[in-house]
Design a protein around this motif. Sequence first.
Motif, PDB file in Angstrom:
ATOM      1  N   THR A 142      42.402  45.987  35.276  1.00  0.00           N
ATOM      2  CA  THR A 142      40.924  46.947  34.413  1.00  0.00           C
ATOM      3  C   THR A 142      40.912  48.279  34.856  1.00  0.00           C
ATOM      4  O   THR A 142      40.938  49.103  35.621  1.00  0.00           O
ATOM      5  CB  THR A 142      40.417  45.745  35.187  1.00  0.00           C
ATOM      6  N   VAL A 143      39.889  48.238  33.806  1.00  0.00           N
ATOM      7  CA  VAL A 143      38.902  49.929  33.699  1.00  0.00           C
ATOM      8  C   VAL A 143      37.812  49.473  33.263  1.00  0.00           C
ATOM      9  O   VAL A 143      37.447  48.398  32.190  1.00  0.00           O
ATOM     10  CB  VAL A 143      39.398  50.079  32.663  1.00  0.00           C
ATOM     11  N   GLY A 144      36.830  49.423  33.620  1.00  0.00           N
ATOM     12  CA  GLY A 144      34.646  48.863  32.973  1.00  0.00           C
ATOM     13  C   GLY A 144      34.425  50.097  33.178  1.00  0.00           C
ATOM     14  O   GLY A 144      34.472  50.788  34.442  1.00  0.00           O
ATOM     15  N   HIS A 145      33.112  50.720  32.218  1.00  0.00           N
ATOM     16  CA  HIS A 145      32.623  50.896  32.582  1.00  0.00           C
ATOM     17  C   HIS A 145      30.717  50.513  32.860  1.00  0.00           C
ATOM     18  O   HIS A 145      30.391  49.366  32.123  1.00  0.00           O
ATOM     19  CB  HIS A 145      31.729  51.374  31.014  1.00  0.00           C
ATOM     20  N   SER A 146      29.835  51.270  33.803  1.00  0.00           N
ATOM     21  CA  SER A 146      29.240  50.781  34.083  1.00  0.00           C
ATOM     22  C   SER A 146      28.752  48.765  34.650  1.00  0.00           C
ATOM     23  O   SER A 146      29.704  48.618  35.853  1.00  0.00           O
ATOM     24  CB  SER A 146      28.089  50.325  32.734  1.00  0.00           C
ATOM     25  N   ALA A 147      28.323  47.838  33.854  1.00  0.00           N
ATOM     26  CA  ALA A 147      28.530  46.367  34.324  1.00  0.00           C
ATOM     27  C   ALA A 147      29.576  45.999  34.292  1.00  0.00           C
ATOM     28  O   ALA A 147      30.479  45.746  35.279  1.00  0.00           O
ATOM     29  CB  ALA A 147      27.608  45.562  33.290  1.00  0.00           C
ATOM     30  N   GLY A 148      31.144  46.919  33.343  1.00  0.00           N
ATOM     31  CA  GLY A 148      31.540  46.640  33.185  1.00  0.00           C
ATOM     32  C   GLY A 148      32.980  46.808  34.423  1.00  0.00           C
ATOM     33  O   GLY A 148      33.622  46.819  34.601  1.00  0.00           O
ATOM     34  N   GLY A 149      32.283  48.223  34.795  1.00  0.00           N
ATOM     35  CA  GLY A 149      33.022  49.206  36.198  1.00  0.00           C
ATOM     36  C   GLY A 149      32.912  47.205  37.333  1.00  0.00           C
ATOM     37  O   GLY A 149      33.558  47.203  38.221  1.00  0.00           O
ATOM     38  N   HIS A 150      31.558  46.985  37.273  1.00  0.00           N
ATOM     39  CA  HIS A 150      31.372  45.618  38.576  1.00  0.00           C
ATOM     40  C   HIS A 150      32.565  44.980  37.963  1.00  0.00           C
ATOM     41  O   HIS A 150      33.349  43.808  38.915  1.00  0.00           O
ATOM     42  CB  HIS A 150      30.091  44.937  38.244  1.00  0.00           C
ATOM     43  N   LEU A 151      32.712  44.094  37.009  1.00  0.00           N
ATOM     44  CA  LEU A 151      33.502  43.629  36.247  1.00  0.00           C
ATOM     45  C   LEU A 151      34.955  43.604  36.837  1.00  0.00           C
ATOM     46  O   LEU A 151      35.826  42.378  37.157  1.00  0.00           O
ATOM     47  CB  LEU A 151      33.088  42.619  35.079  1.00  0.00           C
ATOM     48  N   ALA A 152      35.564  44.851  36.705  1.00  0.00           N
ATOM     49  CA  ALA A 152      36.457  45.684  36.552  1.00  0.00           C
ATOM     50  C   ALA A 152      37.251  45.484  37.854  1.00  0.00           C
ATOM     51  O   ALA A 152      38.440  44.690  37.868  1.00  0.00           O
ATOM     52  CB  ALA A 152      36.715  47.003  36.180  1.00  0.00           C
ATOM     53  N   VAL A 153      36.258  45.641  39.009  1.00  0.00           N
ATOM     54  CA  VAL A 153      36.556  45.760  39.957  1.00  0.00           C
ATOM     55  C   VAL A 153      36.516  44.368  41.023  1.00  0.00           C
ATOM     56  O   VAL A 153      37.156  43.666  41.521  1.00  0.00           O
ATOM     57  CB  VAL A 153      35.809  46.764  41.262  1.00  0.00           C
ATOM     58  N   TRP A 154      35.864  43.515  40.415  1.00  0.00           N
ATOM     59  CA  TRP A 154      35.241  41.488  40.799  1.00  0.00           C
ATOM     60  C   TRP A 154      37.179  41.175  40.642  1.00  0.00           C
ATOM     61  O   TRP A 154      36.921  40.094  41.013  1.00  0.00           O
ATOM     62  CB  TRP A 154      34.245  41.312  40.076  1.00  0.00           C
ATOM     63  N   ALA A 155      37.140  41.252  39.097  1.00  0.00           N
ATOM     64  CA  ALA A 155      37.871  40.318  39.390  1.00  0.00           C
ATOM     65  C   ALA A 155      39.323  40.956  40.135  1.00  0.00           C
ATOM     66  O   ALA A 155      40.092  40.397  39.851  1.00  0.00           O
ATOM     67  CB  ALA A 155      38.782  41.107  37.716  1.00  0.00           C
ATOM     68  N   LEU A 156      39.208  42.014  40.934  1.00  0.00           N
ATOM     69  CA  LEU A 156      40.161  41.862  41.548  1.00  0.00           C
ATOM     70  C   LEU A 156      40.746  40.842  42.411  1.00  0.00           C
ATOM     71  O   LEU A 156      41.677  39.615  42.567  1.00  0.00           O
ATOM     72  CB  LEU A 156      40.441  42.902  42.528  1.00  0.00           C
ATOM     73  N   SER A 157      39.200  40.177  43.088  1.00  0.00           N
ATOM     74  CA  SER A 157      39.123  39.463  43.978  1.00  0.00           C
ATOM     75  C   SER A 157      38.877  37.313  42.260  1.00  0.00           C
ATOM     76  O   SER A 157      38.292  36.799  43.774  1.00  0.00           O
ATOM     77  CB  SER A 157      38.278  39.578  44.961  1.00  0.00           C
ATOM     78  N   ARG A 158      38.882  37.655  41.216  1.00  0.00           N
ATOM     79  CA  ARG A 158      38.606  36.118  41.013  1.00  0.00           C
ATOM     80  C   ARG A 158      39.503  35.337  41.403  1.00  0.00           C
ATOM     81  O   ARG A 158      40.227  35.067  41.920  1.00  0.00           O
ATOM     82  CB  ARG A 158      38.465  36.709  39.429  1.00  0.00           C
ATOM     83  N   PRO A 159      38.877  34.137  41.402  1.00  0.00           N
ATOM     84  CA  PRO A 159      39.399  33.243  42.061  1.00  0.00           C
ATOM     85  C   PRO A 159      40.692  32.352  40.568  1.00  0.00           C
ATOM     86  O   PRO A 159      40.507  32.536  39.875  1.00  0.00           O
ATOM     87  CB  PRO A 159      37.831  31.903  42.192  1.00  0.00           C
ATOM     88  N   ASP A 160      41.148  31.601  41.390  1.00  0.00           N
ATOM     89  CA  ASP A 160      42.049  30.968  40.531  1.00  0.00           C
ATOM     90  C   ASP A 160      42.656  31.939  39.532  1.00  0.00           C
ATOM     91  O   ASP A 160      43.493  32.003  38.615  1.00  0.00           O
ATOM     92  CB  ASP A 160      41.888  29.724  40.079  1.00  0.00           C
ATOM     93  N   ALA A 161      43.612  33.273  40.522  1.00  0.00           N
ATOM     94  CA  ALA A 161      43.893  33.563  39.197  1.00  0.00           C
ATOM     95  C   ALA A 161      45.711  33.313  39.367  1.00  0.00           C
ATOM     96  O   ALA A 161      46.261  33.284  39.838  1.00  0.00           O
ATOM     97  CB  ALA A 161      43.530  35.237  39.950  1.00  0.00           C
ATOM     98  N   VAL A 162      45.784  33.336  37.577  1.00  0.00           N
ATOM     99  CA  VAL A 162      47.406  33.513  37.448  1.00  0.00           C
ATOM    100  C   VAL A 162      47.313  35.404  37.369  1.00  0.00           C
ATOM    101  O   VAL A 162      49.078  35.631  38.314  1.00  0.00           O
ATOM    102  CB  VAL A 162      47.649  32.821  36.833  1.00  0.00           C
ATOM    103  N   LEU A 163      47.843  35.387  36.627  1.00  0.00           N
ATOM    104  CA  LEU A 163      47.783  37.239  36.049  1.00  0.00           C
ATOM    105  C   LEU A 163      47.859  37.972  37.649  1.00  0.00           C
ATOM    106  O   LEU A 163      46.233  37.829  37.501  1.00  0.00           O
ATOM    107  CB  LEU A 163      47.601  37.603  34.741  1.00  0.00           C
TER     108      LEU A 163
END
Length: 246
Positions: free
Chosen positions: A104-125
């Motif tokens: 994941t690569v994100g800018h600004s608030a997207g950077g938040h989402l990109a790093v948060w996604a590493l810990s997203r619940p119920d992840a499959v991919l």
Amino acid sequence: MPERSEYGDDPMQYGVFHVAEAPARGTVILIHGGFWRGTPEYFDGPAPLAEALVGRGWNVWRIEYRQLPNGGGWPGTLDDTAAAIEHLVVVAASLAVDPGPVLTVGHSAGGHLAVWALSRPDAVLPLEGAVSLAGALDLRLGEADRIGGGAVVDFLGGTSAAHPDRYAAADPATRVVPDLPVRIVHGDRDDVVPMNQSDAYVAAARAAGQDASVRVVPGDHMDVIDPAHPAFAALLAALEEIRAAA
């Protein structure tokens, strides 16, 4: 030719997939910023950065998501980010593309989402790591500093005192995934998302055992998504570091 694909029924629940011009090095899930605020009529992604990454051998899944005041905020923006990431499997299969290592690569608030996604619940991919481009990575600090004119409080529907559970679920600084590396590129003249956001995250991440680092580049908040700026070389290097670790 970029391929659009919907992962939900809302006008903002879609993404655009760009196939690498050369044998792919992997796939970047690119997440735009805007302090979690936006309308269905506007989507950038950002497109020039996506095309530059395609030219350097990366597939790009450029996602849109619900933002305030259009169904986003808590929990819609986080739900959409997680759903869009999982939808990459469907898109890649439909195009007969092997996504390879996914970052994941994100800018600004997207950077938040990109790093948060590493810990997203119920992840499959599985994700291999994240790159934040001047991201908002410490939400409690962002609340205290009123970044984006109070954007963190707007995003989560209240203060950390009123909603400690929401902050705990959404804040990358308290949801560090030690096994997945994070790289940060931040401009030294950024007056939109202050440098202390990146510094605070790296301190918390390293304390938790994560391989995390920040590279400071000359420039402002938007320079870090400009393919003609030295920040682009820093992004490419960060991607290669994570890819090598994977």
